[in-house]
Design a protein around this motif. Sequence first.
Motif, PDB file in Angstrom:
ATOM      1  N   UNK A  11       4.288 -45.894  14.089  1.00 53.32           N
ATOM      2  CA  UNK A  11       3.801 -45.401  15.377  1.00 53.32           C
ATOM      3  C   UNK A  11       4.633 -46.021  16.496  1.00 53.32           C
ATOM      4  N   UNK A  12       5.021 -45.191  17.436  1.00 52.32           N
ATOM      5  CA  UNK A  12       5.670 -45.673  18.659  1.00 52.32           C
ATOM      6  C   UNK A  12       4.831 -45.224  19.841  1.00 52.32           C
ATOM      7  N   UNK A  13       4.878 -46.001  20.890  1.00 53.23           N
ATOM      8  CA  UNK A  13       4.048 -45.651  22.021  1.00 53.23           C
ATOM      9  C   UNK A  13       4.550 -46.250  23.318  1.00 53.23           C
ATOM     10  N   UNK A  14       3.915 -45.788  24.378  1.00 56.45           N
ATOM     11  CA  UNK A  14       4.163 -46.311  25.725  1.00 56.45           C
ATOM     12  C   UNK A  14       2.849 -46.797  26.311  1.00 56.45           C
ATOM     13  N   UNK A  15       2.917 -47.951  26.932  1.00 55.32           N
ATOM     14  CA  UNK A  15       1.791 -48.525  27.646  1.00 55.32           C
ATOM     15  C   UNK A  15       2.277 -48.877  29.041  1.00 55.32           C
ATOM     16  N   UNK A  16       1.354 -49.073  29.954  1.00 56.75           N
ATOM     17  CA  UNK A  16       1.749 -49.454  31.297  1.00 56.75           C
ATOM     18  C   UNK A  16       0.766 -50.468  31.868  1.00 56.75           C
ATOM     19  N   UNK A  17       1.287 -51.251  32.799  1.00 55.92           N
ATOM     20  CA  UNK A  17       0.460 -52.263  33.453  1.00 55.92           C
ATOM     21  C   UNK A  17       0.812 -52.299  34.922  1.00 55.92           C
ATOM     22  N   UNK A  51      -0.573 -45.221  27.453  1.00 54.67           N
ATOM     23  CA  UNK A  51      -0.089 -43.998  28.084  1.00 54.67           C
ATOM     24  C   UNK A  51      -0.017 -42.886  27.033  1.00 54.67           C
ATOM     25  N   UNK A  52       0.711 -43.153  25.954  1.00 48.36           N
ATOM     26  CA  UNK A  52       0.860 -42.143  24.906  1.00 48.36           C
ATOM     27  C   UNK A  52       1.384 -42.799  23.639  1.00 48.36           C
ATOM     28  N   UNK A  53       1.055 -42.212  22.508  1.00 45.75           N
ATOM     29  CA  UNK A  53       1.600 -42.649  21.226  1.00 45.75           C
ATOM     30  C   UNK A  53       2.071 -41.450  20.427  1.00 45.75           C
ATOM     31  N   UNK A  59      15.619 -44.110  15.688  1.00 42.53           N
ATOM     32  CA  UNK A  59      14.582 -45.114  16.013  1.00 42.53           C
ATOM     33  C   UNK A  59      14.394 -45.222  17.519  1.00 42.53           C
ATOM     34  N   UNK A  60      14.311 -44.093  18.148  1.00 44.25           N
ATOM     35  CA  UNK A  60      14.221 -44.030  19.606  1.00 44.25           C
ATOM     36  C   UNK A  60      13.066 -43.136  20.013  1.00 44.25           C
ATOM     37  N   UNK A  61      12.377 -43.529  21.066  1.00 47.98           N
ATOM     38  CA  UNK A  61      11.331 -42.694  21.621  1.00 47.98           C
ATOM     39  C   UNK A  61      11.611 -42.453  23.093  1.00 47.98           C
ATOM     40  N   UNK A  62      10.976 -41.406  23.603  1.00 44.85           N
ATOM     41  CA  UNK A  62      11.180 -41.003  24.983  1.00 44.85           C
ATOM     42  C   UNK A  62       9.834 -40.714  25.635  1.00 44.85           C
ATOM     43  N   UNK A  63       9.807 -40.847  26.944  1.00 41.05           N
ATOM     44  CA  UNK A  63       8.640 -40.443  27.710  1.00 41.05           C
ATOM     45  C   UNK A  63       9.133 -39.660  28.923  1.00 41.05           C
ATOM     46  N   UNK A  64       8.916 -38.362  28.885  1.00 39.32           N
ATOM     47  CA  UNK A  64       9.250 -37.520  30.024  1.00 39.32           C
ATOM     48  C   UNK A  64       8.045 -37.485  30.951  1.00 39.32           C
ATOM     49  N   UNK A  65       8.253 -37.932  32.178  1.00 36.95           N
ATOM     50  CA  UNK A  65       7.171 -38.022  33.148  1.00 36.95           C
ATOM     51  C   UNK A  65       7.449 -37.065  34.291  1.00 36.95           C
ATOM     52  N   UNK A 119      -0.261 -43.456  41.618  1.00 39.24           N
ATOM     53  CA  UNK A 119      -1.054 -44.244  40.662  1.00 39.24           C
ATOM     54  C   UNK A 119      -0.369 -44.396  39.309  1.00 39.24           C
ATOM     55  N   UNK A 120       0.749 -43.708  39.092  1.00 38.91           N
ATOM     56  CA  UNK A 120       1.527 -43.902  37.869  1.00 38.91           C
ATOM     57  C   UNK A 120       2.460 -45.107  37.970  1.00 38.91           C
ATOM     58  N   UNK A 121       2.598 -45.666  39.147  1.00 38.71           N
ATOM     59  CA  UNK A 121       3.491 -46.808  39.329  1.00 38.71           C
ATOM     60  C   UNK A 121       2.999 -47.995  38.518  1.00 38.71           C
ATOM     61  N   UNK A 122       3.890 -48.576  37.746  1.00 33.73           N
ATOM     62  CA  UNK A 122       3.533 -49.683  36.864  1.00 33.73           C
ATOM     63  C   UNK A 122       4.788 -50.144  36.125  1.00 33.73           C
ATOM     64  N   UNK A 123       4.635 -51.225  35.397  1.00 34.50           N
ATOM     65  CA  UNK A 123       5.648 -51.598  34.418  1.00 34.50           C
ATOM     66  C   UNK A 123       5.289 -50.879  33.113  1.00 34.50           C
ATOM     67  N   UNK A 124       6.229 -50.139  32.590  1.00 35.17           N
ATOM     68  CA  UNK A 124       6.007 -49.367  31.366  1.00 35.17           C
ATOM     69  C   UNK A 124       6.620 -50.116  30.181  1.00 35.17           C
ATOM     70  N   UNK A 125       5.806 -50.291  29.153  1.00 34.24           N
ATOM     71  CA  UNK A 125       6.220 -51.037  27.971  1.00 34.24           C
ATOM     72  C   UNK A 125       6.299 -50.120  26.758  1.00 34.24           C
ATOM     73  N   UNK A 126       7.363 -50.270  26.021  1.00 36.82           N
ATOM     74  CA  UNK A 126       7.526 -49.585  24.751  1.00 36.82           C
ATOM     75  C   UNK A 126       6.863 -50.424  23.656  1.00 36.82           C
ATOM     76  N   UNK A 127       6.268 -49.751  22.700  1.00 36.06           N
ATOM     77  CA  UNK A 127       5.601 -50.431  21.587  1.00 36.06           C
ATOM     78  C   UNK A 127       5.934 -49.741  20.274  1.00 36.06           C
ATOM     79  N   UNK A 128       6.089 -50.534  19.247  1.00 35.13           N
ATOM     80  CA  UNK A 128       6.297 -49.993  17.907  1.00 35.13           C
ATOM     81  C   UNK A 128       5.397 -50.735  16.935  1.00 35.13           C
TER      82      UNK A 128
END
Length: 121
Positions: free
Chosen positions: A33-39, A48-50, A76-82, A88-97
């Motif tokens: 599983x790969x995902x994006x989180x934000x803080x 955000x999404x997985x 082994x790469x993921x993308x997030x098209x925003x 309110x989407x402003x944040x630090x976005x973190x990649x997770x695996x």
Amino acid sequence: QVQLVESGGGLVQPGGSLRLSCSASGSIFSISVMGWYRQAPGKQRELVATITSSGSTNYADSVKGRFTISRDNAKNTEYLQMNNLKPEDAAVYYCNARSIATALGNVPNVWGQGTQVTVSS
């Protein structure tokens, strides 16, 4: 060891778009599983999404219809098209695996260093 490196963050006006990328390096056979989180400042890190290796996706309600997660298993790469970004989407976005099969065994969970997304006019 497995490392995740994000790119693509930056400053965008409300209504604009950004594309984040996250590449995993190491002796990787597969990533479950790969995902994006934000803080955001003063808030907890949130999903955000997985996306699974088979392409099943899951999105936070706040980004459904605006964000799209995808991955390239061979790279082994993921993308997030925003799209249609909001302040309110402003944040630090973190990649997770998660559940990473490597030559040295299974690695349960890895985080990237984060990339800043700022949405402001």
